[in-house]
Design a protein around this motif. Structure first.
Motif, PDB file in Angstrom:
ATOM      1  N   TYR A  93     -37.509 -84.200 -45.269  1.00 47.64           N
ATOM      2  CA  TYR A  93     -36.926 -83.872 -44.390  1.00 47.64           C
ATOM      3  C   TYR A  93     -37.420 -82.200 -43.304  1.00 47.64           C
ATOM      4  O   TYR A  93     -37.675 -81.576 -44.156  1.00 47.64           O
ATOM      5  N   ALA A  94     -37.152 -82.871 -42.289  1.00 49.15           N
ATOM      6  CA  ALA A  94     -38.154 -81.564 -41.637  1.00 49.15           C
ATOM      7  C   ALA A  94     -37.083 -81.097 -40.445  1.00 49.15           C
ATOM      8  O   ALA A  94     -35.877 -82.031 -39.727  1.00 49.15           O
ATOM      9  N   LYS A  95     -37.149 -79.909 -39.687  1.00 51.72           N
ATOM     10  CA  LYS A  95     -36.286 -79.330 -39.125  1.00 51.72           C
ATOM     11  C   LYS A  95     -36.986 -78.354 -38.110  1.00 51.72           C
ATOM     12  O   LYS A  95     -37.632 -77.140 -38.776  1.00 51.72           O
ATOM     13  N   ASN A  96     -36.696 -77.578 -36.823  1.00 55.06           N
ATOM     14  CA  ASN A  96     -36.960 -76.367 -36.536  1.00 55.06           C
ATOM     15  C   ASN A  96     -36.213 -75.261 -37.293  1.00 55.06           C
ATOM     16  O   ASN A  96     -34.902 -75.688 -37.235  1.00 55.06           O
ATOM     17  N   ARG A  97     -37.046 -74.579 -37.257  1.00 55.29           N
ATOM     18  CA  ARG A  97     -36.616 -73.272 -37.331  1.00 55.29           C
ATOM     19  C   ARG A  97     -35.698 -72.989 -36.510  1.00 55.29           C
ATOM     20  O   ARG A  97     -36.123 -72.245 -35.127  1.00 55.29           O
ATOM     21  N   ALA A  98     -34.670 -72.004 -36.471  1.00 58.35           N
ATOM     22  CA  ALA A  98     -33.859 -71.009 -35.440  1.00 58.35           C
ATOM     23  C   ALA A  98     -34.599 -69.949 -35.115  1.00 58.35           C
ATOM     24  O   ALA A  98     -34.591 -69.820 -33.374  1.00 58.35           O
ATOM     25  N   GLU A  99     -35.636 -69.487 -35.691  1.00 60.90           N
ATOM     26  CA  GLU A  99     -36.402 -68.250 -35.816  1.00 60.90           C
ATOM     27  C   GLU A  99     -38.238 -68.961 -35.234  1.00 60.90           C
ATOM     28  O   GLU A  99     -37.986 -68.344 -34.230  1.00 60.90           O
ATOM     29  N   GLY A 100     -38.569 -69.726 -34.931  1.00 57.53           N
ATOM     30  CA  GLY A 100     -38.811 -70.315 -34.261  1.00 57.53           C
ATOM     31  C   GLY A 100     -40.594 -71.325 -35.635  1.00 57.53           C
ATOM     32  O   GLY A 100     -39.864 -71.286 -36.279  1.00 57.53           O
ATOM     33  N   GLY A 101     -40.591 -72.295 -34.478  1.00 61.89           N
ATOM     34  CA  GLY A 101     -41.570 -73.456 -35.800  1.00 61.89           C
ATOM     35  C   GLY A 101     -41.228 -74.444 -36.678  1.00 61.89           C
ATOM     36  O   GLY A 101     -39.404 -74.871 -36.252  1.00 61.89           O
ATOM     37  N   LEU A 102     -41.377 -74.912 -37.347  1.00 59.23           N
ATOM     38  CA  LEU A 102     -41.131 -76.445 -38.275  1.00 59.23           C
ATOM     39  C   LEU A 102     -40.515 -75.940 -39.640  1.00 59.23           C
ATOM     40  O   LEU A 102     -41.913 -75.221 -39.821  1.00 59.23           O
ATOM     41  N   GLU A 103     -39.994 -76.342 -40.084  1.00 57.23           N
ATOM     42  CA  GLU A 103     -39.822 -76.413 -41.412  1.00 57.23           C
ATOM     43  C   GLU A 103     -39.341 -77.919 -42.292  1.00 57.23           C
ATOM     44  O   GLU A 103     -38.840 -78.406 -41.589  1.00 57.23           O
ATOM     45  N   TYR A 104     -40.004 -77.521 -43.927  1.00 54.62           N
ATOM     46  CA  TYR A 104     -40.037 -79.155 -43.696  1.00 54.62           C
ATOM     47  C   TYR A 104     -39.041 -78.665 -45.704  1.00 54.62           C
ATOM     48  O   TYR A 104     -39.682 -77.513 -46.712  1.00 54.62           O
ATOM     49  N   PHE A 105     -38.488 -79.373 -46.126  1.00 57.30           N
ATOM     50  CA  PHE A 105     -37.883 -79.326 -47.503  1.00 57.30           C
ATOM     51  C   PHE A 105     -37.837 -80.639 -48.043  1.00 57.30           C
ATOM     52  O   PHE A 105     -37.394 -81.507 -47.570  1.00 57.30           O
ATOM     53  N   PHE A 106     -38.369 -80.285 -49.708  1.00 56.16           N
ATOM     54  CA  PHE A 106     -38.746 -81.430 -49.994  1.00 56.16           C
ATOM     55  C   PHE A 106     -38.538 -80.878 -51.837  1.00 56.16           C
ATOM     56  O   PHE A 106     -38.609 -79.546 -52.541  1.00 56.16           O
ATOM     57  N   SER A 107     -38.635 -82.718 -52.498  1.00 56.08           N
ATOM     58  CA  SER A 107     -37.987 -81.974 -53.910  1.00 56.08           C
ATOM     59  C   SER A 107     -39.485 -83.037 -54.623  1.00 56.08           C
ATOM     60  O   SER A 107     -39.737 -84.126 -53.966  1.00 56.08           O
ATOM     61  N   LEU A 108     -39.463 -82.854 -55.803  1.00 61.57           N
ATOM     62  CA  LEU A 108     -41.101 -83.521 -56.510  1.00 61.57           C
ATOM     63  C   LEU A 108     -40.199 -83.587 -58.257  1.00 61.57           C
ATOM     64  O   LEU A 108     -39.759 -82.560 -58.303  1.00 61.57           O
ATOM     65  N   LYS A 109     -40.354 -84.362 -58.431  1.00 68.27           N
ATOM     66  CA  LYS A 109     -39.409 -84.323 -59.934  1.00 68.27           C
ATOM     67  C   LYS A 109     -40.491 -84.672 -61.074  1.00 68.27           C
ATOM     68  O   LYS A 109     -41.520 -84.362 -60.758  1.00 68.27           O
ATOM     69  N   LYS A 110     -39.481 -83.709 -62.114  1.00 66.65           N
ATOM     70  CA  LYS A 110     -40.895 -83.451 -63.362  1.00 66.65           C
ATOM     71  C   LYS A 110     -41.201 -84.227 -63.853  1.00 66.65           C
ATOM     72  O   LYS A 110     -42.397 -84.384 -64.429  1.00 66.65           O
ATOM     73  N   GLN A 111     -40.672 -84.958 -64.191  1.00 68.21           N
ATOM     74  CA  GLN A 111     -41.226 -86.365 -64.958  1.00 68.21           C
ATOM     75  C   GLN A 111     -40.814 -87.181 -64.634  1.00 68.21           C
ATOM     76  O   GLN A 111     -40.040 -87.981 -63.809  1.00 68.21           O
TER      77      GLN A 111
END
Length: 276
Positions: free
Chosen positions: A258-276
């Motif tokens: 998912y994505a959101k705007n940073r409070a400090e400015g800019g865009l940020e993404y949080f994502f996960s990757l499964k190990k196996q």
């Protein structure tokens, strides 16, 4: 009670039991019919939605192809006409044709990847790969583009070995970085880091210090052919599929994004990757 009354009572009880069983059976049959009808309606709706998405995809592809094809045709018509064209203009027209050809090539490649992900993702082979090394590769390939607009990229990812697909992991990191280079603004910073790790997943935080996007676009950021800035997107040669490929590639690797705007400015993404 004599024997005739007993027999009558037994008959009444038997009939009552049979009636109750019949009612329960009819109720189960009705429930099964209702469930089958519900599943049929859901399948029909899913098929209709899938058909609609394919029609939209076809329409969008045709729309995206129209501009570069028309441009190439126009330049070639000028070059092939009887009117004299000096060397400088000829060079310019050929350069524009080449750029539009690259755009067509990128579009065809992205459409091929997303179709394959949606319809036959199992065709992407899985091998042991280090996602951090893939991120380094993608960042290295974009180093000149980033430097040209004064963008610094900090890759703080630790080693992340997993069972995945190199091509799709590359698409994740390249498209995120390329998107920031194209739209976040000049002189910004891009940072990649992990913020958590579980026994099954790596959790990655990607952000830039650029302009961010309007909040109403955040929910549609990963949709196909969505362009926040239509003119600038075309100017930068974007296909409109990059972030959609990112989402599908993350899902392929058993993660979420998912994505959101940073409070400090800019865009940020949080994502996960499964190990196996």
């Amino acid at each position: 009670m004599d024997w005739s009354d007993a027999i009558l009572l037994i008959l009444v009880v038997t009939i009552l039991v049979l009636y109750i069983r019949l009612m329960l059976k009819n109720r189960r049959l009705k429930q099964m019919a209702d469930e089958a009808n519900r599943l049929r309606l859901e399948a029909t709706e899913a098929e209709r939605r899938n058909r609609q998405l394919k029609q939209e995809m076809t329409s969008n592809i045709a729309h995206e192809l129209k501009t570069p094809v028309s441009s190439i045709r126009g330049y070639l018509e000028i070059l092939l006409s009887d009117k004299p064209v000096d060397d400088e203009r000829r060079r310019y027209f050929l350069d524009r044709c080449f750029r539009q050809t690259l755009r067509l090539s990128d579009l065809i490649q992205d459409v091929s990847i997303i179709n394959k992900l949606e319809e036959s993702a199992d065709l992407f082979p899985r091998t042991e790969v280090d996602a951090t090394e893939v991120a380094k590769e993608a960042i290295g390939d974009l180093a000149d583009k980033a430097a040209a607009v004064g963008i610094g990229v900090s890759n703080n990812l630790p080693p992340m070995p997993l069972n995945g697909n190199h091509e799709l992991l590359y698409c994740i990191f390249r498209n995120l970085v390329e998107n920031s280079i194209a739209y976040a603004g000049e002189g910004i910073n891009i940072v990649l880091e992990t913020y958590k790790e579980s026994p099954d997943h790596y959790f990655i935080h990607y952000y830039d210090t650029g302009k961010g996007v309007a909040d109403e676009y955040l929910s549609r950021l990963f949709d196909r052919f969505v362009r926040i800035d239509e003119g600038r997107s075309r100017q930068n040669g974007g296909t409109g599929l990059g972030l959609s490929i990112v989402k599908h590639s993350v899902l392929f690797h058993g993660g979420e994004i998912y994505a959101k705007n940073r409070a400090e400015g800019g865009l940020e993404y949080f994502f996960s990757l499964k190990k196996q």
